[in-house]
Design a protein around this motif. Structure first.
Motif, short mmCIF file in Angstrom:
data_model
loop_
_atom_site.label_atom_id
_atom_site.label_comp_id
_atom_site.label_asym_id
_atom_site.label_seq_id
_atom_site.Cartn_x
_atom_site.Cartn_y
_atom_site.Cartn_z
N PHE A 57 -48.96 66.93 -3.89
CA PHE A 57 -48.37 65.87 -4.79
C PHE A 57 -47.12 65.19 -4.14
CE2 PHE A 57 -51.18 68.02 -8.11
CZ PHE A 57 -51.54 66.52 -8.71
N ALA A 58 -46.41 65.79 -3.24
CA ALA A 58 -45.04 65.63 -2.91
C ALA A 58 -45.30 64.27 -2.01
CB ALA A 58 -44.30 66.71 -2.43
N LYS A 59 -46.32 64.35 -1.06
CA LYS A 59 -46.48 63.42 -0.11
C LYS A 59 -46.36 61.99 -0.62
CE LYS A 59 -48.91 66.46 3.37
NZ LYS A 59 -50.05 66.78 4.11
N PRO A 60 -47.24 61.73 -1.50
CA PRO A 60 -47.24 60.18 -2.05
C PRO A 60 -46.01 59.89 -2.52
CG PRO A 60 -49.31 61.39 -2.74
CD PRO A 60 -48.40 62.57 -2.14
N ILE A 61 -45.17 60.91 -3.21
CA ILE A 61 -43.75 60.69 -3.86
C ILE A 61 -42.92 60.33 -2.60
CG2 ILE A 61 -41.99 61.79 -5.09
CD1 ILE A 61 -44.00 63.20 -6.73
N ARG A 62 -43.11 61.18 -1.31
CA ARG A 62 -42.03 60.97 -0.33
C ARG A 62 -42.45 59.44 0.39
NH1 ARG A 62 -43.04 66.43 0.70
NH2 ARG A 62 -44.75 65.87 2.44
N LEU A 63 -43.68 59.08 0.35
CA LEU A 63 -44.08 57.85 0.80
C LEU A 63 -43.49 56.73 -0.10
CD1 LEU A 63 -45.65 56.03 2.87
CD2 LEU A 63 -47.74 56.45 1.31
N LEU A 64 -43.74 56.83 -1.35
CA LEU A 64 -42.87 55.69 -2.05
C LEU A 64 -41.42 55.74 -2.00
CD1 LEU A 64 -43.32 53.70 -4.52
CD2 LEU A 64 -43.35 55.52 -6.14
N SER A 65 -41.02 56.83 -2.02
CA SER A 65 -39.35 56.78 -1.68
C SER A 65 -38.87 56.29 -0.45
CB SER A 65 -38.96 58.11 -1.76
OG SER A 65 -37.44 58.67 -1.52
N ASP A 66 -39.72 56.38 0.68
CA ASP A 66 -39.32 55.64 2.00
C ASP A 66 -39.65 54.31 1.87
OD1 ASP A 66 -38.91 58.44 3.10
OD2 ASP A 66 -40.83 58.51 3.68
N SER A 67 -40.47 53.86 1.04
CA SER A 67 -41.08 52.37 0.84
C SER A 67 -39.72 51.81 0.10
CB SER A 67 -42.00 52.47 0.09
OG SER A 67 -43.22 52.70 1.07
N MET A 68 -39.25 52.43 -0.92
CA MET A 68 -38.39 51.92 -1.53
C MET A 68 -36.77 51.92 -0.98
SD MET A 68 -38.92 53.87 -5.29
CE MET A 68 -37.55 52.96 -6.19
N ALA A 69 -36.79 52.83 -0.05
CA ALA A 69 -35.44 52.51 0.93
C ALA A 69 -35.72 51.31 1.62
CB ALA A 69 -35.48 53.90 1.62
N GLU A 70 -36.83 51.17 2.28
CA GLU A 70 -37.14 49.82 3.15
C GLU A 70 -36.78 48.55 2.20
OE1 GLU A 70 -37.89 49.53 6.19
OE2 GLU A 70 -37.55 51.75 6.42
N ILE A 71 -37.08 48.51 0.99
CA ILE A 71 -36.85 47.53 0.22
C ILE A 71 -35.59 47.40 -0.08
CG2 ILE A 71 -37.15 46.37 -2.12
CD1 ILE A 71 -39.55 46.10 -0.43
N ALA A 72 -34.64 48.33 -0.10
CA ALA A 72 -33.26 48.46 -0.54
C ALA A 72 -32.40 48.08 0.67
CB ALA A 72 -32.83 49.93 -0.82
N LYS A 73 -33.07 48.09 1.93
CA LYS A 73 -32.62 47.51 3.18
C LYS A 73 -32.68 45.71 3.36
CE LYS A 73 -32.91 51.81 5.67
NZ LYS A 73 -33.43 52.71 6.76
N GLY A 74 -33.41 45.33 2.38
CA GLY A 74 -33.73 43.95 2.45
C GLY A 74 -35.07 43.55 3.17
N ARG A 75 -35.94 44.59 3.65
CA ARG A 75 -37.25 44.34 4.13
C ARG A 75 -38.26 44.24 3.43
NH1 ARG A 75 -35.96 49.35 8.22
NH2 ARG A 75 -34.13 48.74 9.64
N PHE A 76 -38.42 43.09 2.90
CA PHE A 76 -39.19 42.79 1.70
C PHE A 76 -40.85 42.46 2.38
CE2 PHE A 76 -35.37 40.83 -0.12
CZ PHE A 76 -34.97 41.87 -0.96
#
Length: 305
Positions: A189-208
């Motif tokens: 269950f934690a793997k999808p959550i980590r994937l979503l967290s990493d993706s949100m970090a990319e958005i926060a860096k402006g990589r839309f």
């Protein structure tokens, strides 16, 4: 603490409590059942010995009774066997010192009355617990004596202890298996959550332009699709802002002054705009000011036309 460890410990604790309570109840019920069987067996055995020696007791042939007692003691299943006459005197016993003495019950704890007038007691002998049974010796409904025998409780206790040991082992194995299973399940269950967290970090860096692009047929799949749609919308908005900014930067100079309208001979409105050269007093300062001024000019042109 990672989620997988929390889940594993939580489930292990819950299973341990449930298994502990269940094992305690099961062990108690099992011991009660074993005790019931042991008392029924002892009472039946005491009545059987009484019936076998009823005729000899009636004729006071105590030597025959004594021989029968000694033969039964060879089986090793009894702690003692005592035969008492109607006057309460021991006439035959596996313990020779008791013969000829008034009988005294060794029981210190009564277990109640059983079928056939048999009484069950518990007493200590040689630092071991013994179950005692006393049954009347009857001949044609006439009481001609009593039989008292003792059966060691140790075999029964050993069976109960073995049952408790097996229940404890079963509980430990179950708790361990559940903990390991929950650890890997929580990690899944934690793997999808980590994937979503990493993706949100990319958005926060402006990589839309970042996308998860993972197809799943569950709630995580729907969440990933919604995230990709959000990233797509943000990327489109960023592209629109950059287009407007580029148009503003391409304007030769900021526009000042009000538009003046004049009519030609054909009746068409003509809009004239006066630009202020760059670097003069009327020039805008900064991209935002230029964009705002350009929007004001466009609005005035639209009204004039």
């Amino acid at each position: 603490m990672p989620l997988r460890i929390k889940w594993a410990l939580s489930m292990a604790a819950i299973i341990a409590v449930v298994m502990g309570i269940s094992a305690t109840l099961i062990t108690q019920r099992q011991y009660e059942a074993l005790m019931g069987q042991a008392t029924d067996y002892g009472a039946s055995l005491a009545r059987f010995i009484a019936r076998q020696n009823a005729a000899a007791a009636l004729s006071e042939d105590w030597d025959v009774v004594d021989v029968a007692v000694q033969e039964m003691m060879k089986t090793g299943n009894f702690e003692r066997i005592v035969v008492i006459d109607p006057k309460g005197v021991v006439r035959a016993a596996s313990v020779g010192t008791l013969v000829g003495q008034p009988y005294k019950s060794a029981g210190t704890e009564s277990l109640g009355k059983l079928a056939g007038g048999t009484a069950a007691v518990r007493y200590q002998a040689n630092n071991e617990s013994v179950l005692g049974f006393e049954a009347p010796v009857t001949f044609q409904e006439t009481v001609v004596g009593r039989v008292a025998l003792g059966i060691p409780e140790k075999p029964l206790t050993q069976v109960a202890q073995l049952s408790i040991t097996l229940m404890v082992i079963l509980a430990l194995v179950t708790v361990l298996a559940v903990a390991v299973a929950m650890y890997f399940l929580a990690d899944w269950f934690a793997k999808p959550i980590r994937l979503l967290s990493d993706s949100m970090a990319e958005i926060a860096k402006g990589r839309f332009s970042h996308r998860i692009a993972e197809q799943r047929k569950d709630e995580f799949g729907q969440l990933f699709a919604d995230f990709d749609a959000m990233a797509q919308a943000l990327q489109q908005r960023e592209g629109g802002v950059e287009s407007v900014t580029q148009i503003g930067m391409a304007t030769p100079a900021p526009v000042t002054g009000a538009p003046a309208a004049s009519s030609s001979s054909t009746g068409t409105s003509v809009i004239s705009v006066r630009f202020t050269p760059s670097g003069t007093r009327g020039a805008c300062s900064g991209r935002s000011a230029c964009n705002a001024r350009m929007a004001l000019v466009v609005w005035r042109l639209a009204r004039a036309s």
